[in-house]
Design a protein around this motif. Structure first.
Motif, PDB file in Angstrom:
ATOM      1  N   ASN A 266       0.824  -1.206   0.000  1.00  0.00           N
ATOM      2  CA  ASN A 266       0.000   0.000   0.000  1.00  0.00           C
ATOM      3  C   ASN A 266       0.857   1.255   0.000  1.00  0.00           C
ATOM      4  OD1 ASN A 266      -2.451  -1.274  -0.076  1.00  0.00           O
ATOM      5  ND2 ASN A 266      -2.735  -1.305   2.145  1.00  0.00           N
ATOM      6  N   ARG A 267       2.022   1.179   0.664  1.00  0.00           N
ATOM      7  CA  ARG A 267       2.911   2.333   0.677  1.00  0.00           C
ATOM      8  C   ARG A 267       3.417   2.648  -0.726  1.00  0.00           C
ATOM      9  NH1 ARG A 267       5.624   4.514   4.879  1.00  0.00           N
ATOM     10  NH2 ARG A 267       3.846   3.720   5.996  1.00  0.00           N
ATOM     11  N   VAL A 268       3.566   1.630  -1.555  1.00  0.00           N
ATOM     12  CA  VAL A 268       4.067   1.836  -2.908  1.00  0.00           C
ATOM     13  C   VAL A 268       2.944   2.221  -3.865  1.00  0.00           C
ATOM     14  CG1 VAL A 268       5.210   0.753  -4.864  1.00  0.00           C
ATOM     15  CG2 VAL A 268       6.018   0.287  -2.543  1.00  0.00           C
ATOM     16  N   PHE A 269       1.813   1.485  -3.793  1.00  0.00           N
ATOM     17  CA  PHE A 269       0.769   1.670  -4.788  1.00  0.00           C
ATOM     18  C   PHE A 269      -0.407   2.498  -4.283  1.00  0.00           C
ATOM     19  CE2 PHE A 269       2.844  -2.389  -5.881  1.00  0.00           C
ATOM     20  CZ  PHE A 269       3.332  -2.035  -7.116  1.00  0.00           C
ATOM     21  N   GLY A 270      -0.438   2.792  -2.966  1.00  0.00           N
ATOM     22  CA  GLY A 270      -1.505   3.608  -2.435  1.00  0.00           C
ATOM     23  C   GLY A 270      -2.758   2.806  -2.158  1.00  0.00           C
ATOM     24  N   ASN A 271      -3.752   3.447  -1.526  1.00  0.00           N
ATOM     25  CA  ASN A 271      -5.043   2.818  -1.277  1.00  0.00           C
ATOM     26  C   ASN A 271      -6.116   3.885  -1.191  1.00  0.00           C
ATOM     27  OD1 ASN A 271      -4.952   3.957   1.312  1.00  0.00           O
ATOM     28  ND2 ASN A 271      -3.984   2.132   2.172  1.00  0.00           N
ATOM     29  N   ASP A 272      -7.320   3.479  -0.826  1.00  0.00           N
ATOM     30  CA  ASP A 272      -8.449   4.403  -0.829  1.00  0.00           C
ATOM     31  C   ASP A 272      -8.366   5.461   0.259  1.00  0.00           C
ATOM     32  OD1 ASP A 272      -9.475   3.008  -2.948  1.00  0.00           O
ATOM     33  OD2 ASP A 272     -10.757   1.711  -1.718  1.00  0.00           O
ATOM     34  N   ASP A 273      -7.510   5.253   1.259  1.00  0.00           N
ATOM     35  CA  ASP A 273      -7.407   6.211   2.359  1.00  0.00           C
ATOM     36  C   ASP A 273      -6.386   7.307   2.083  1.00  0.00           C
ATOM     37  OD1 ASP A 273      -9.289   4.798   3.800  1.00  0.00           O
ATOM     38  OD2 ASP A 273      -7.786   3.500   4.736  1.00  0.00           O
ATOM     39  N   ILE A 323      15.236  14.882   0.321  1.00  0.00           N
ATOM     40  CA  ILE A 323      13.866  15.316   0.028  1.00  0.00           C
ATOM     41  C   ILE A 323      13.281  14.530  -1.134  1.00  0.00           C
ATOM     42  CG2 ILE A 323      12.473  17.263  -0.783  1.00  0.00           C
ATOM     43  CD1 ILE A 323      14.458  19.105   0.716  1.00  0.00           C
ATOM     44  N   GLY A 324      14.077  14.337  -2.187  1.00  0.00           N
ATOM     45  CA  GLY A 324      13.577  13.655  -3.381  1.00  0.00           C
ATOM     46  C   GLY A 324      13.217  12.205  -3.130  1.00  0.00           C
ATOM     47  N   VAL A 325      14.056  11.494  -2.368  1.00  0.00           N
ATOM     48  CA  VAL A 325      13.811  10.074  -2.115  1.00  0.00           C
ATOM     49  C   VAL A 325      12.488   9.860  -1.383  1.00  0.00           C
ATOM     50  CG1 VAL A 325      14.601   8.138  -0.678  1.00  0.00           C
ATOM     51  CG2 VAL A 325      16.209   9.314  -2.195  1.00  0.00           C
ATOM     52  N   ILE A 326      12.123  10.773  -0.500  1.00  0.00           N
ATOM     53  CA  ILE A 326      10.903  10.597   0.291  1.00  0.00           C
ATOM     54  C   ILE A 326       9.694  11.250  -0.361  1.00  0.00           C
ATOM     55  CG2 ILE A 326       9.829  11.137   2.524  1.00  0.00           C
ATOM     56  CD1 ILE A 326      12.678  10.895   3.715  1.00  0.00           C
ATOM     57  N   SER A 327       9.875  12.430  -0.942  1.00  0.00           N
ATOM     58  CA  SER A 327       8.718  13.170  -1.454  1.00  0.00           C
ATOM     59  C   SER A 327       8.212  12.654  -2.792  1.00  0.00           C
ATOM     60  CB  SER A 327       9.068  14.658  -1.586  1.00  0.00           C
ATOM     61  OG  SER A 327      10.084  14.852  -2.559  1.00  0.00           O
ATOM     62  N   GLY A 334       3.037   6.651  -4.328  1.00  0.00           N
ATOM     63  CA  GLY A 334       2.928   5.994  -3.041  1.00  0.00           C
ATOM     64  C   GLY A 334       1.677   6.347  -2.263  1.00  0.00           C
ATOM     65  N   GLN A 335       1.523   5.674  -1.136  1.00  0.00           N
ATOM     66  CA  GLN A 335       0.455   5.984  -0.196  1.00  0.00           C
ATOM     67  C   GLN A 335       0.767   7.319   0.460  1.00  0.00           C
ATOM     68  OE1 GLN A 335       0.194   3.285   3.056  1.00  0.00           O
ATOM     69  NE2 GLN A 335      -1.864   3.921   3.665  1.00  0.00           N
ATOM     70  N   ARG A 336      -0.250   8.174   0.597  1.00  0.00           N
ATOM     71  CA  ARG A 336      -0.047   9.519   1.133  1.00  0.00           C
ATOM     72  C   ARG A 336      -0.877   9.705   2.394  1.00  0.00           C
ATOM     73  NH1 ARG A 336      -0.123  10.536  -4.187  1.00  0.00           N
ATOM     74  NH2 ARG A 336      -2.399  10.722  -4.130  1.00  0.00           N
ATOM     75  N   GLN A 337      -0.205  10.007   3.490  1.00  0.00           N
ATOM     76  CA  GLN A 337      -0.836  10.520   4.691  1.00  0.00           C
ATOM     77  C   GLN A 337      -0.073  11.780   5.077  1.00  0.00           C
ATOM     78  OE1 GLN A 337      -3.617   9.520   5.921  1.00  0.00           O
ATOM     79  NE2 GLN A 337      -3.820   7.683   4.667  1.00  0.00           N
ATOM     80  N   ASP A 338      -0.756  12.689   5.762  1.00  0.00           N
ATOM     81  CA  ASP A 338      -0.158  13.996   6.005  1.00  0.00           C
ATOM     82  C   ASP A 338       1.148  13.927   6.781  1.00  0.00           C
ATOM     83  OD1 ASP A 338      -1.398  13.102   8.239  1.00  0.00           O
ATOM     84  OD2 ASP A 338      -2.617  14.891   8.614  1.00  0.00           O
ATOM     85  N   TYR A 339       1.331  12.903   7.624  1.00  0.00           N
ATOM     86  CA  TYR A 339       2.510  12.843   8.483  1.00  0.00           C
ATOM     87  C   TYR A 339       3.662  12.033   7.884  1.00  0.00           C
ATOM     88  CZ  TYR A 339      -0.015   8.537   9.627  1.00  0.00           C
ATOM     89  OH  TYR A 339      -0.697   7.345   9.549  1.00  0.00           O
ATOM     90  N   TYR A 340       3.448  11.395   6.725  1.00  0.00           N
ATOM     91  CA  TYR A 340       4.524  10.575   6.150  1.00  0.00           C
ATOM     92  C   TYR A 340       5.750  11.406   5.777  1.00  0.00           C
ATOM     93  CZ  TYR A 340       1.546   6.426   5.785  1.00  0.00           C
ATOM     94  OH  TYR A 340       0.753   5.343   6.066  1.00  0.00           O
ATOM     95  N   THR A 343       9.672  12.464   7.817  1.00  0.00           N
ATOM     96  CA  THR A 343      11.011  11.898   7.712  1.00  0.00           C
ATOM     97  C   THR A 343      11.964  12.818   6.965  1.00  0.00           C
ATOM     98  OG1 THR A 343       9.910   9.757   7.616  1.00  0.00           O
ATOM     99  CG2 THR A 343      12.253   9.776   7.139  1.00  0.00           C
ATOM    100  N   MET A 344      11.437  13.697   6.119  1.00  0.00           N
ATOM    101  CA  MET A 344      12.317  14.584   5.350  1.00  0.00           C
ATOM    102  C   MET A 344      12.307  16.011   5.887  1.00  0.00           C
ATOM    103  SD  MET A 344      10.189  15.271   1.832  1.00  0.00           S
ATOM    104  CE  MET A 344       8.602  16.125   1.856  1.00  0.00           C
ATOM    105  N   TRP A 345      11.652  16.271   7.017  1.00  0.00           N
ATOM    106  CA  TRP A 345      11.598  17.640   7.511  1.00  0.00           C
ATOM    107  C   TRP A 345      12.965  18.161   7.929  1.00  0.00           C
ATOM    108  CZ3 TRP A 345       6.450  18.299  10.756  1.00  0.00           C
ATOM    109  CH2 TRP A 345       5.374  18.126   9.887  1.00  0.00           C
ATOM    110  N   SER A 346      13.838  17.307   8.400  1.00  0.00           N
ATOM    111  CA  SER A 346      15.206  17.762   8.705  1.00  0.00           C
ATOM    112  C   SER A 346      15.906  18.230   7.440  1.00  0.00           C
ATOM    113  CB  SER A 346      15.999  16.635   9.362  1.00  0.00           C
ATOM    114  OG  SER A 346      15.546  16.367  10.659  1.00  0.00           O
TER     115      SER A 346
END
Length: 590
Positions: A266-273, A323-327, A334-340, A343-346
């Protein structure tokens, strides 16, 4: 004239930038940054009750671990909770053992992870450029809205982000220092393993992909990072990462497939959420406020000066690769949630500090002016909302409150009204400090101006934390748990109608297990295959309701009419004993 001077070795001049002892100012800045992070995050861990969803799912599971002595199996209300590896649960259990079982102890590991990430951001920035750059990057990470809000939620993301930052720091130290390089590279693999045990194997994937990109672009990186691929390091990783997964597969057949299917794929292909892409991008203007407005003019109007596309150094490339690897996977496939993106905020903080240093003075002033305008708008919205305006403005305020009420999933109007006065604190702080920052920029003090912008977010951030605490009664069953704990007898029972995750605060606050009534079939795909004795349907519940012992039913207010009609027709008795936010407690005892 040269007597007494010594020649530096080549590894000291080329590979070890810290050939000279850092000045006292460096230590002072580092201590100030850590103290500020501790004040904002550790000193506030006791504010407010734990929310439903992830807050209480992790805190409640750690509590049940202590009660059941099952240190490898997290449970919620006795149901296995195997979505993530157990490192965060163990950290919370350790905190409980030291400070007791309470909300502050549950939040402590998260607060410490935020402080550690701030420290690592400073150290990475110092390694890449200088200690002032690290200090500014640490301030940017610490003093943004997202860190104040998402940094209080009990979830693995903060722990995961801290270990990813630790892996990056170890890799940089190994890259720059020939001496002790093997030790630093071992630290990289340990950090990758702990990140993977806190969330998933993405800890290794992210770190490996970042270093791979750097190796593709820089010959020195290829040569120096080659030493990372040694069988001893891989063995260290497996010894930390593999044991829990092996245990889980042995005790829960098919769990590995379920983890892969429900988490990794789901992290790679996403889902309905998934959060919609534009909404995901828009939310980050709020998470990264005020810094995104501070650097945006430079990125748009002076991007060649900021990015330096013809001479991108290693220090510039590392945050961009990070930034690129995560964003990019989050935005594209990928699957998108607001807090994912935490990991790249630093990396964003490091890149933002570089951008701020390279921006022209006029664009810095424009960016700070944009921050001041945002603060003014926030203040005006608060003023209008409190009714200090004409009837037309009052109508606009009503529409604003109504929209915000729906965005926050039904926050009662009274609570929303109490939050609006905090807008004045935010507005006054942002506008005042933005004016001071503009004055400092005009007098060629850009770094001091950035410190002032960060200072503006301290009262604003504390207001956000306090606002989250004030809203807890609408998103938590803490008060219901306390109410029931005082009244439950030895044979009394509690029944909650709905999905377990929506009422998970009962797991933490209620002193006994409870039954789940009409639990959705897709409530938890990872444990549905395993038998449970806590699930009830209407028929089984009505049998319990007719028994002589006390039964308390917790339902949402939207279901109150259904249960009032059913219980009145069946038993001719309907007794409502308490209202808790959007929930109501019913009892079969008069």
């Amino acid at each position: 004239m040269t007597a007494g001077a010594r020649a530096f070795r080549i590894e000291e001049t080329l590979l070890e930038p810290a050939a000279i002892e850092p000045p006292p100012a460096r230590h002072a800045l580092f201590i100030i940054l850590i103290a500020l992070a501790a004040l904002l995050h550790i000193a506030t861990i006791g504010w407010g009750d734990l929310y439903n969803e992830t807050d209480s799912q992790y805190a409640g599971a750690a509590r049940e671990m202590i009660e059941s002595h099952q240190w490898l199996l997290p449970t919620n209300d006795g149901l296995p909770r195997l979505q993530k590896p157990p490192l965060l649960y163990w950290l919370i259990v350790l905190s409980y053992k030291i400070f007791g079982i309470n909300a502050a102890a549950a939040r402590l590991p998260i607060a410490l992870a935020i402080v550690a990430t701030v420290a690592l951001t400073f150290l990475i920035g110092e390694r890449l450029r200088d200690y002032w750059h690290g200090f500014l990057a640490g301030l940017i990470y610490l003093c943004c809205c997202g860190t104040f809000l998402l940094g209080r939620i009990i979830m693995p993301e903060q722990i995961f982000s801290a270990f990813v930052a630790a892996g990056i720091f170890c890799a940089i130290c190994g890259y720059q220092r020939r001496q002790h390089r093997r030790v630093w590279f071992a630290g990289f693999w340990i950090s990758a393993a702990l990140a993977s045990v806190s969330k998933s194997v993405l800890g290794l994937v992210y770190l490996g992909a970042i270093l791979l990109l750097l190796a593709l672009f820089y010959r020195e990186a290829r040569l120096r990072f080659r030493g990372l691929f040694h069988w001893q390091y891989l063995l260290i990783f497996l010894l930390i990462f593999a044991p829990w997964y092996i245990w889980a597969v042995q005790n829960f057949p098919g769990i590995f497939y379920r983890l892969v299917n429900n988490d990794w794929l789901n992290r790679v292909f996403g889902n309905d959420d998934d959060v919609p892409r534009l909404q995901f991008i828009g939310m980050h203007f709020g998470w990264w406020f005020p810094w995104i407005f501070a650097v945006l003019p430079g990125v748009i109007f002076a991007w060649r000066r900021v990015m330096r596309p013809r001479e991108i150094e290693f220090a510039d490339a590392l945050p961009l690769c990070w930034i690129g690897v995560i964003s990019l996977p989050l935005l594209l496939i990928g699957q998108r949630q607001d807090y994912y993106s935490m990991t790249m905020w630093s990396a964003i903080a490091l890149w933002g500090a570089t951008t701020w240093d390279r921006m022209p003075r006029a664009l810095r002033i424009a960016g700070v002016a944009a921050i001041g305008i945002c603060g003014f708008i926030i203040g005006m919205l608060g003023l209008i909302s409190l009714g200090v305006a004409d009837s037309r403005s009052q109508k606009i305020a009503t529409e604003i409150r109504f929209s915000a009420w729906h965005v926050l999933h039904g926050v009662p109007a009274a609570i929303w009204q109490t939050l609006w006065p905090m807008a004045f604190i935010v507005a006054a702080s942002v506008v005042t400090f933005a004016g001071i920052a503009i004055y400092l920029i005009a007098n060629c003090r850009p770094r001091l101006a950035a410190v002032v912008i960060a200072a503006a977010m301290i009262p604003a951030g504390l207001s956000m934390i306090d606002g989250v605490a004030r809203m807890a009664p609408s998103f938590s069953l803490a008060n219901a748990g306390r109410f029931l704990n005082e009244r439950l007898g030895e044979n009394d029972e509690v029944v909650y109608e709905g999905a377990l995750h929506q009422g998970s605060s009962l797991v933490f606050y209620l002193n006994q297990k409870f039954f789940l009534l009409n639990r959705p079939k897709d409530d938890d795909a990872l444990v549905d295959a395993y038998p449970s004795d806590v699930a009830l349907d209407d028929g089984a519940f009505l049998e319990k309701w007719a028994a002589p012992n006390g039964v308390y039913l917790i339902v949402q207010q939207s279901r109150l009419g259904y249960w009032q009609k059913l219980l009145t027709e069946r038993f001719h008795v309907y007794h409502q004993v308490m209202t808790c936010g959007p929930y109501v407690i019913l009892s079969n005892q008069l």
